[in-house]
Design an enzyme around this catalytic site. Structure first.
Site, short mmCIF file in Angstrom:
data_model
loop_
_atom_site.label_atom_id
_atom_site.label_comp_id
_atom_site.label_asym_id
_atom_site.label_seq_id
_atom_site.Cartn_x
_atom_site.Cartn_y
_atom_site.Cartn_z
N ASN A 1 0.81 -0.77 0.04
CA ASN A 1 -0.09 0.26 -0.12
C ASN A 1 1.00 1.57 0.04
O ASN A 1 2.14 1.30 0.53
CB ASN A 1 -1.11 0.06 0.96
CG ASN A 1 -1.70 1.21 1.35
OD1 ASN A 1 -2.16 1.31 0.23
ND2 ASN A 1 -1.86 1.66 2.29
N HIS B 1 0.56 5.63 1.27
CA HIS B 1 0.04 5.69 2.32
C HIS B 1 0.60 7.36 2.80
O HIS B 1 1.87 7.32 2.71
CB HIS B 1 0.34 5.29 3.77
CG HIS B 1 -0.44 5.62 4.71
ND1 HIS B 1 -1.46 5.74 4.56
CD2 HIS B 1 -0.36 6.92 5.53
CE1 HIS B 1 -2.42 6.85 5.72
NE2 HIS B 1 -1.99 7.28 6.58
N SER C 1 4.59 6.42 2.65
CA SER C 1 4.93 5.43 2.67
C SER C 1 4.78 4.66 1.72
O SER C 1 4.02 4.38 1.92
CB SER C 1 5.04 5.38 4.06
OG SER C 1 4.55 6.04 5.31
N ASP D 1 -2.66 0.52 8.37
CA ASP D 1 -1.51 1.01 7.98
C ASP D 1 0.23 0.99 8.42
O ASP D 1 0.39 1.05 9.38
CB ASP D 1 -1.56 2.75 7.63
CG ASP D 1 -2.74 2.78 6.67
OD1 ASP D 1 -2.47 2.69 6.04
OD2 ASP D 1 -3.73 4.05 7.60
#
Ligand code: GAR
Length: 194
Positions: A112, A114, A141, A150
């Protein structure tokens, strides 16, 4: 798929919910000889996502799932991923939470991006919160997805300075620009030897 370098590329699905600028950027990146990924599928949680409109100009398969309905959408998604032999999932502005079961099935193979310097500012409204807290820096990130929001292992981060006159919109624009560099860099770091 075997890339033009003769090296096989990792079959990747990108999950989006909105604008899709990271998606477009990853698709562009995937076409480079040196890219370790091949984008085979895009899944959207939103049928009106701008990213979906863009895909109509490409040959990439896209699927839309309504995550609001309490149905078995994750099972259906897993079936598609299996059928298409997807090995990696890149979340790119995907605003839905995947179940623990789903994450377990793709353990270590979901990434992912973020828009904050994790572990700071997990979740939503990151830019507003960073500005309100008078942070001097924020950033982005790329991390592994685990069952906590997260919180997975960080692969790469990029710091971005917050100026006195920045507002959430200007900061988001500055960070997004860095996201477009960071995601490909993180994929290279993770998936190529040099
Ligand atoms: C990006 O800033 C991404 O980091 C963020 O949403 C934006 C999507 O932009 N993702 C999250 O906040 C995930 N929690 P895009 O649709 O133009 O790629």
């Amino acid at each position: 798929m075997v890339g033009s370098t003769g090296i096989s590329k990792i079959k990747t699905a990108i999950f989006i919910s909105g604008n899709g600028s990271n998606m477009k950027n990853l698709i562009k990146f995937s076409k480079l000889k040196t890219s370790p990924i091949y984008v085979d599928l895009v899944l959207s949680s939103n049928k009106k996502a701008n990213g979906i409109r863009y895909l109509k100009k490409t040959k990439i398969v896209s699927k839309i799932f309504n995550f609001k309905k309490k149905n078995n959408h994750e099972e259906k998604i897993l079936k598609i991923l299996k059928k298409r032999k997807i090995n990696l999932i890149c979340l790119a502005g995907f605003m839905k939470i995947l179940s623990k079961d789903f994450i377990k099935k793709f353990n270590g193979r979901i990434l992912n991006i973020h828009p904050s310097l994790l572990p700071k500012y997990k979740g939503l409204n990151t830019h507003e919160r960073a500005i309100l807290n008078n942070e001097k820096f924020s950033g982005c990130s790329v991390h592994f997805v685990n069952s906590k929001l997260d919180s997975g292992k960080i692969i790469l981060q990029k710091k971005v300075r917050i100026n006195k006159n920045d507002n959430p919109k200007t900061l988001s624009k500055k960070i997004l620009k860095q996201e477009h560099k960071l995601y490909p860099k993180a994929l290279k770091k993770l998936l190529t030897r040099n």
